[in-house]
Enzyme design. Sequence first.
Site, PDB file in Angstrom:
ATOM      1  N   GLU A  83       4.435  -0.842   5.248  1.00  0.00           N
ATOM      2  CA  GLU A  83       2.979  -1.327   6.472  1.00  0.00           C
ATOM      3  C   GLU A  83       2.152  -2.598   5.771  1.00  0.00           C
ATOM      4  O   GLU A  83       1.486  -2.378   6.851  1.00  0.00           O
ATOM      5  CB  GLU A  83       2.175   0.108   5.916  1.00  0.00           C
ATOM      6  CG  GLU A  83       2.705   1.523   6.265  1.00  0.00           C
ATOM      7  CD  GLU A  83       2.157   2.573   5.720  1.00  0.00           C
ATOM      8  OE1 GLU A  83       1.562   3.065   6.250  1.00  0.00           O
ATOM      9  OE2 GLU A  83       1.755   3.303   4.441  1.00  0.00           O
ATOM     10  N   ASN A 102       4.401   4.763   1.596  1.00  0.00           N
ATOM     11  CA  ASN A 102       3.518   3.852   1.820  1.00  0.00           C
ATOM     12  C   ASN A 102       2.468   3.877   1.296  1.00  0.00           C
ATOM     13  O   ASN A 102       2.370   3.621   0.450  1.00  0.00           O
ATOM     14  CB  ASN A 102       3.704   5.599   2.779  1.00  0.00           C
ATOM     15  CG  ASN A 102       2.666   6.435   2.148  1.00  0.00           C
ATOM     16  OD1 ASN A 102       2.675   6.692   0.705  1.00  0.00           O
ATOM     17  ND2 ASN A 102       1.869   7.533   2.784  1.00  0.00           N
ATOM     18  N   HIS A 103       1.354   3.311   2.339  1.00  0.00           N
ATOM     19  CA  HIS A 103       0.077   2.805   1.732  1.00  0.00           C
ATOM     20  C   HIS A 103      -1.543   3.153   2.395  1.00  0.00           C
ATOM     21  O   HIS A 103      -1.696   3.089   3.216  1.00  0.00           O
ATOM     22  CB  HIS A 103       0.297   1.462   1.703  1.00  0.00           C
ATOM     23  CG  HIS A 103      -0.625   0.180   0.986  1.00  0.00           C
ATOM     24  ND1 HIS A 103      -1.308   1.093  -0.080  1.00  0.00           N
ATOM     25  CD2 HIS A 103      -0.897  -0.599   0.418  1.00  0.00           C
ATOM     26  CE1 HIS A 103      -1.838   0.589  -1.147  1.00  0.00           C
ATOM     27  NE2 HIS A 103      -1.450  -0.796  -0.524  1.00  0.00           N
ATOM     28  N   VAL A 104      -2.318   4.453   1.760  1.00  0.00           N
ATOM     29  CA  VAL A 104      -3.117   4.577   1.780  1.00  0.00           C
ATOM     30  C   VAL A 104      -4.804   4.490   1.019  1.00  0.00           C
ATOM     31  O   VAL A 104      -5.263   4.627   1.307  1.00  0.00           O
ATOM     32  CB  VAL A 104      -2.678   6.605   2.177  1.00  0.00           C
ATOM     33  CG1 VAL A 104      -2.038   6.959   2.762  1.00  0.00           C
ATOM     34  CG2 VAL A 104      -2.737   7.062   0.046  1.00  0.00           C
TER      35      VAL A 104
END
Length: 249
Positions: free
Chosen positions: A126, A55-57
Amino acid sequence: MTLADLPASSPQHPPRAALRGIRPVARALVRLRWRVEVDGAHHVPAQGPAILASNHVGLIDGPLLTVFTPRPVHALTKQEMFSGRLGPVLRATGQISLDRFHADPGAIKACLRVLRDGGVAGVFPEGTRGDGELHRFHHGAAYLALVTGAPVVPVTMLGTRPPGGGTNAMPDRREGIHIVFGRPWTCAAQPWPRTREHVLATSALLWDHLRAELELALARTRRSLPGPLPAGQSGDDPDTGFLDQTREQ
């Protein structure tokens, strides 16, 4: 095409030895600033090809993936990053430039070469930074798995952007960061030709697995994701891949 059919890695993507020398120093420097905990590292295969799907935050997700994964990683990185101050570092460590808005067969071939050499490729399905809840899911990781049969290891980044922080916000000094590796997912390698329907079906199965592992990572660490980016700060993202509109903010 199978892994054996692919050519050896090109000089543009140097041997993983170049990464091995840098990573211990980089880990030590990162830990001077943040408290980094790695969970589930045993899920990353000790040898052979593997695909990491994270995931990419936050801004630091890519560097942390490269530094703290048990094995050196060659990650797909948006081509804009290569024109800035980080460009020489990205090239020296064998990261792979990706044009997110146009078909980029060169980037896919570079990933396949890494896997053919028994290495680890990194993907952010994402496509851009956000809340990290995998609302959108591009098909690159599934395609690489379908071509090679390499296992896909889910990665969940937690704490790499403060709650409510902007796209370039970083956690405060000494804040805790968790990097959680989940259970690998595999599919059988599919020889040419691969239909669009086959890619989409494979991608749907992988998407479900990654979202399930994300929920497990949140439960295991008792942490939460940072929430959506402030209004007007969402990054540009091509209108491709799956989109869960029931969860989109």
